[in-house]
Design a protein around this motif. Structure first.
Motif, PDB file in Angstrom:
ATOM      1  N   GLN A  61       0.798  -1.224   0.000  1.00  8.97           N
ATOM      2  CA  GLN A  61       0.000   0.000   0.000  1.00  8.97           C
ATOM      3  C   GLN A  61       0.831   1.275   0.000  1.00  8.97           C
ATOM      4  O   GLN A  61       0.375   2.307  -0.513  1.00  8.97           O
ATOM      5  N   MET A  62       2.019   1.232   0.545  1.00 12.69           N
ATOM      6  CA  MET A  62       2.820   2.443   0.648  1.00 12.69           C
ATOM      7  C   MET A  62       3.934   2.528  -0.397  1.00 12.69           C
ATOM      8  O   MET A  62       4.395   3.638  -0.703  1.00 12.69           O
ATOM      9  N   LEU A  63       4.355   1.386  -0.926  1.00 15.22           N
ATOM     10  CA  LEU A  63       5.484   1.404  -1.848  1.00 15.22           C
ATOM     11  C   LEU A  63       5.113   0.975  -3.266  1.00 15.22           C
ATOM     12  O   LEU A  63       5.273   1.755  -4.221  1.00 15.22           O
ATOM     13  N   ARG A  64       4.602  -0.233  -3.417  1.00 13.05           N
ATOM     14  CA  ARG A  64       4.464  -0.792  -4.759  1.00 13.05           C
ATOM     15  C   ARG A  64       3.187  -0.367  -5.469  1.00 13.05           C
ATOM     16  O   ARG A  64       3.228   0.025  -6.641  1.00 13.05           O
ATOM     17  N   LEU A  65       2.036  -0.472  -4.786  1.00 10.61           N
ATOM     18  CA  LEU A  65       0.771  -0.139  -5.442  1.00 10.61           C
ATOM     19  C   LEU A  65       0.696   1.319  -5.870  1.00 10.61           C
ATOM     20  O   LEU A  65       0.274   1.606  -7.008  1.00 10.61           O
ATOM     21  N   PRO A  66       1.089   2.297  -5.053  1.00  5.98           N
ATOM     22  CA  PRO A  66       1.069   3.693  -5.520  1.00  5.98           C
ATOM     23  C   PRO A  66       1.947   3.917  -6.743  1.00  5.98           C
ATOM     24  O   PRO A  66       1.593   4.706  -7.626  1.00  5.98           O
ATOM     25  N   ARG A  67       3.077   3.223  -6.811  1.00  4.68           N
ATOM     26  CA  ARG A  67       3.967   3.406  -7.963  1.00  4.68           C
ATOM     27  C   ARG A  67       3.317   2.863  -9.236  1.00  4.68           C
ATOM     28  O   ARG A  67       3.405   3.489 -10.294  1.00  4.68           O
ATOM     29  N   VAL A  68       2.662   1.717  -9.122  1.00  2.13           N
ATOM     30  CA  VAL A  68       1.945   1.166 -10.283  1.00  2.13           C
ATOM     31  C   VAL A  68       0.818   2.105 -10.703  1.00  2.13           C
ATOM     32  O   VAL A  68       0.650   2.410 -11.895  1.00  2.13           O
ATOM     33  N   GLU A 109      24.984  20.381  -4.897  1.00  2.00           N
ATOM     34  CA  GLU A 109      24.905  18.975  -5.295  1.00  2.00           C
ATOM     35  C   GLU A 109      23.603  18.335  -4.826  1.00  2.00           C
ATOM     36  O   GLU A 109      22.951  17.614  -5.578  1.00  2.00           O
ATOM     37  N   ARG A 110      23.191  18.591  -3.570  1.00  2.00           N
ATOM     38  CA  ARG A 110      21.957  17.998  -3.061  1.00  2.00           C
ATOM     39  C   ARG A 110      20.747  18.537  -3.815  1.00  2.00           C
ATOM     40  O   ARG A 110      19.820  17.802  -4.130  1.00  2.00           O
ATOM     41  N   GLU A 111      20.754  19.829  -4.112  1.00  2.00           N
ATOM     42  CA  GLU A 111      19.647  20.429  -4.852  1.00  2.00           C
ATOM     43  C   GLU A 111      19.578  19.874  -6.268  1.00  2.00           C
ATOM     44  O   GLU A 111      18.500  19.634  -6.810  1.00  2.00           O
ATOM     45  N   ALA A 112      20.733  19.664  -6.891  1.00  2.79           N
ATOM     46  CA  ALA A 112      20.762  19.131  -8.257  1.00  2.79           C
ATOM     47  C   ALA A 112      20.169  17.735  -8.317  1.00  2.79           C
ATOM     48  O   ALA A 112      19.493  17.375  -9.282  1.00  2.79           O
ATOM     49  N   ALA A 113      20.389  16.931  -7.259  1.00  2.30           N
ATOM     50  CA  ALA A 113      19.816  15.587  -7.233  1.00  2.30           C
ATOM     51  C   ALA A 113      18.298  15.648  -7.191  1.00  2.30           C
ATOM     52  O   ALA A 113      17.608  14.846  -7.837  1.00  2.30           O
ATOM     53  N   ALA A 114      17.736  16.605  -6.445  1.00  2.54           N
ATOM     54  CA  ALA A 114      16.284  16.756  -6.390  1.00  2.54           C
ATOM     55  C   ALA A 114      15.730  17.257  -7.715  1.00  2.54           C
ATOM     56  O   ALA A 114      14.641  16.872  -8.148  1.00  2.54           O
ATOM     57  N   VAL A 115      16.483  18.143  -8.371  1.00  3.04           N
ATOM     58  CA  VAL A 115      16.050  18.701  -9.653  1.00  3.04           C
ATOM     59  C   VAL A 115      16.025  17.636 -10.738  1.00  3.04           C
ATOM     60  O   VAL A 115      15.251  17.730 -11.696  1.00  3.04           O
ATOM     61  N   LEU A 116      16.866  16.606 -10.588  1.00 11.76           N
ATOM     62  CA  LEU A 116      16.976  15.581 -11.625  1.00 11.76           C
ATOM     63  C   LEU A 116      15.632  14.940 -11.942  1.00 11.76           C
ATOM     64  O   LEU A 116      15.355  14.597 -13.096  1.00 11.76           O
ATOM     65  N   THR A 117      14.773  14.787 -10.929  1.00 13.52           N
ATOM     66  CA  THR A 117      13.447  14.206 -11.166  1.00 13.52           C
ATOM     67  C   THR A 117      12.663  15.010 -12.178  1.00 13.52           C
ATOM     68  O   THR A 117      11.943  14.457 -13.018  1.00 13.52           O
ATOM     69  N   TRP A 118      12.808  16.317 -12.120  1.00 13.21           N
ATOM     70  CA  TRP A 118      12.020  17.196 -12.992  1.00 13.21           C
ATOM     71  C   TRP A 118      12.650  17.371 -14.357  1.00 13.21           C
ATOM     72  O   TRP A 118      12.091  18.051 -15.217  1.00 13.21           O
ATOM     73  N   THR A 119      13.821  16.826 -14.571  1.00 13.47           N
ATOM     74  CA  THR A 119      14.435  16.876 -15.896  1.00 13.47           C
ATOM     75  C   THR A 119      14.421  15.520 -16.589  1.00 13.47           C
ATOM     76  O   THR A 119      14.588  15.450 -17.802  1.00 13.47           O
ATOM     77  N   VAL A 120      14.221  14.441 -15.820  1.00 10.82           N
ATOM     78  CA  VAL A 120      14.228  13.086 -16.382  1.00 10.82           C
ATOM     79  C   VAL A 120      12.842  12.472 -16.352  1.00 10.82           C
ATOM     80  O   VAL A 120      12.350  11.955 -17.356  1.00 10.82           O
ATOM     81  N   GLY A 121      12.187  12.503 -15.208  1.00  9.99           N
ATOM     82  CA  GLY A 121      10.864  11.907 -15.056  1.00  9.99           C
ATOM     83  C   GLY A 121      10.913  10.641 -14.221  1.00  9.99           C
ATOM     84  O   GLY A 121      11.682   9.719 -14.505  1.00  9.99           O
ATOM     85  N   SER A 122      10.099  10.599 -13.159  1.00 13.80           N
ATOM     86  CA  SER A 122      10.077   9.429 -12.286  1.00 13.80           C
ATOM     87  C   SER A 122       8.731   9.364 -11.579  1.00 13.80           C
ATOM     88  O   SER A 122       8.158  10.398 -11.225  1.00 13.80           O
ATOM     89  N   VAL A 123       8.225   8.153 -11.364  1.00 12.69           N
ATOM     90  CA  VAL A 123       6.961   7.965 -10.640  1.00 12.69           C
ATOM     91  C   VAL A 123       7.204   7.349  -9.268  1.00 12.69           C
ATOM     92  O   VAL A 123       6.250   6.974  -8.585  1.00 12.69           O
ATOM     93  N   ALA A 156       5.105  13.784 -12.109  1.00 14.07           N
ATOM     94  CA  ALA A 156       6.177  12.823 -12.401  1.00 14.07           C
ATOM     95  C   ALA A 156       7.332  13.397 -13.193  1.00 14.07           C
ATOM     96  O   ALA A 156       8.297  12.685 -13.461  1.00 14.07           O
ATOM     97  N   GLY A 157       7.244  14.661 -13.569  1.00 13.45           N
ATOM     98  CA  GLY A 157       8.279  15.211 -14.420  1.00 13.45           C
ATOM     99  C   GLY A 157       8.030  14.846 -15.875  1.00 13.45           C
ATOM    100  O   GLY A 157       7.082  14.119 -16.208  1.00 13.45           O
ATOM    101  N   PRO A 158       8.871  15.310 -16.780  1.00  9.39           N
ATOM    102  CA  PRO A 158       8.650  15.099 -18.216  1.00  9.39           C
ATOM    103  C   PRO A 158       9.121  13.730 -18.681  1.00  9.39           C
ATOM    104  O   PRO A 158      10.233  13.576 -19.196  1.00  9.39           O
ATOM    105  N   ILE A 159       8.304  12.713 -18.506  1.00  7.40           N
ATOM    106  CA  ILE A 159       8.686  11.364 -18.940  1.00  7.40           C
ATOM    107  C   ILE A 159       8.789  11.356 -20.465  1.00  7.40           C
ATOM    108  O   ILE A 159       7.803  11.520 -21.173  1.00  7.40           O
ATOM    109  N   ALA A 160       9.986  11.171 -20.942  1.00  7.18           N
ATOM    110  CA  ALA A 160      10.299  11.425 -22.347  1.00  7.18           C
ATOM    111  C   ALA A 160       9.603  10.463 -23.301  1.00  7.18           C
ATOM    112  O   ALA A 160       9.507   9.263 -23.029  1.00  7.18           O
ATOM    113  N   PHE A 161       9.110  11.014 -24.393  1.00  7.95           N
ATOM    114  CA  PHE A 161       8.684  10.287 -25.592  1.00  7.95           C
ATOM    115  C   PHE A 161       7.412   9.454 -25.445  1.00  7.95           C
ATOM    116  O   PHE A 161       6.966   8.880 -26.432  1.00  7.95           O
ATOM    117  N   VAL A 162       6.814   9.363 -24.263  1.00  9.58           N
ATOM    118  CA  VAL A 162       5.570   8.596 -24.143  1.00  9.58           C
ATOM    119  C   VAL A 162       4.484   9.221 -25.002  1.00  9.58           C
ATOM    120  O   VAL A 162       3.756   8.535 -25.720  1.00  9.58           O
TER     121      VAL A 162
END
Length: 346
Positions: free
Chosen positions: A71-78, A186-200, A268-274
């Motif tokens: 309920q907290m990890l797998r189902l929300p991601r799906v 560096e820490r801020e750049a890691a957080a920004v990466l989600t918004w440049t790559v895309g992740s759920v 989720a950020g810009p998930i490319a090409f979908v």
């Protein structure tokens, strides 16, 4: 005028029935892919579960550890992958059908980049997070879409101008994102990466509920305006002859497409090409010359979920966000599309 023969009417009815059946088969097939892959995603991982444990966990029964994992990890991601993928797939189909251009995708037009830019400004400049950050991403996509609209409008909306202006804004937003990342810690750049790559991976709770509810509302709105897609595909003159207000229909459809992109990217950020690939796959499978909106929606959901499972479990040799996996699929497709379009133009 000569009367239409009964044989002709029957042939047209049979053709429509065949096309309708084919659309249903494609949508059902994609839904089956979602169910199978989604079920697998609930079972596999660092803590492997049996189907019985997964079902009990989804219902809130059984071991507390299993309930937490499901309920907290797998189902929300799906759920996030399915909702976001469906939104991107439908948005891409609306863009491509309305602008009559297979390259008309929010990735290429800069709308996804605008959402990412808005989120990064909120993250680095204003220190926002959660729903507030998603709201600023939504605003960024809307601002870029409005700017493209104003610059592309010349006594009507012309698809080629719209695409070219959008490509320019895509480069502008990408440059600003790169500049902001270079200036961040560096820490801020890691957080920004989600918004440049895309992740759920982190879409859950209130944010997931808002994205799902918003997507359902927009799906209902698209169902209302979808009747104009077939006349628009015949060209502006034919559409007007059939009683369609061309500019109003095109504007309304693109507004819904922008809203879908903004909503999905804000979570989720810009998930490319979908949005580029899913409608193309759906149209090829349906093969009736239409926009294939329902099939594109289901294909986007299936494509995003499969890509996330592949990236999450390192099936390509290394674990990666879903945006990396879709990029690996979409980039070769884009090159192939450009090559085939160039051959056709000769």
């Amino acid at each position: 005028m000569a009367p239409v023969s009964t044989t002709t009417v029957a042939a047209v009815a049979d053709l429509r029935a065949v096309r309708r059946r084919r659309r249903l088969i494609v949508v059902a097939g994609m839904v089956l892919v979602v169910l199978v892959v989604g079920t697998g995603a609930l079972l596999i991982g660092a803590a492997g579960l049996t189907p019985g444990q997964a079902i009990a966990g989804a219902l809130g029964l059984g071991d507390k550890g299993d309930v937490f994992i499901i309920q907290m990890l797998r189902l929300p991601r799906v759920e996030a992958a399915v909702v976001v993928g469906a939104a991107f797939g439908l948005a891409g189909a609306l863009f491509q059908a309305t602008l009559r251009n297979p390259l008309a995708s929010p990735d290429i037009l800069g709308i996804s980049s605008g959402a990412s830019l808005g989120a990064v400004i909120g993250l680095l400049g204003l220190g926002l997070s959660g729903v507030a950050l998603s709201g600023l991403a939504f605003t960024g996509a809307g601002v870029i879409a409005l700017a493209i609209w104003l610059l592309a409008w010349r006594k009507g909306l012309h698809s080629i101008r719209f695409v070219l202006v959008g490509v320019g804004f895509a480069y502008l937003c990408s440059s600003l994102l790169a500049w902001m990342m270079a200036r961040s810690q560096e820490r801020e750049a890691a957080a920004v990466l989600t918004w440049t790559v895309g992740s759920v991976s982190d879409v859950r709770g209130e944010q997931l509920a808002l994205v799902a509810a918003g997507t359902l509302v927009l799906l209902a709105a698209v169902a209302v305006v979808s009747r104009t897609q077939s006349p628009l595909s015949l060209g502006d003159d034919h559409a007007r002859a059939l009683g369609v207000r061309v500019d109003a229909a095109r504007v309304g459809t693109l507004l819904l497409a922008v809203a879908l992109v903004a909503l999905a990217t804000s979570a989720a950020g810009p998930i490319a090409f979908v949005a580029l690939v899913a409608p193309a796959i759906a149209r090829r499978l349906v093969n009736d010359g239409g926009a294939a909106l329902a099939a594109s929606t289901a294909t986007g959901a299936a494509l995003t979920l499969v890509a996330d499972v592949v990236g999450q479990h390192g099936l390509l040799g290394v674990a990666a966000p879903v945006g990396i996996v879709t990029g690996l699929v979409g980039a070769p497709y884009l090159l192939w599309l450009l090559a085939t379009n160039e051959k056709r133009s000769r």
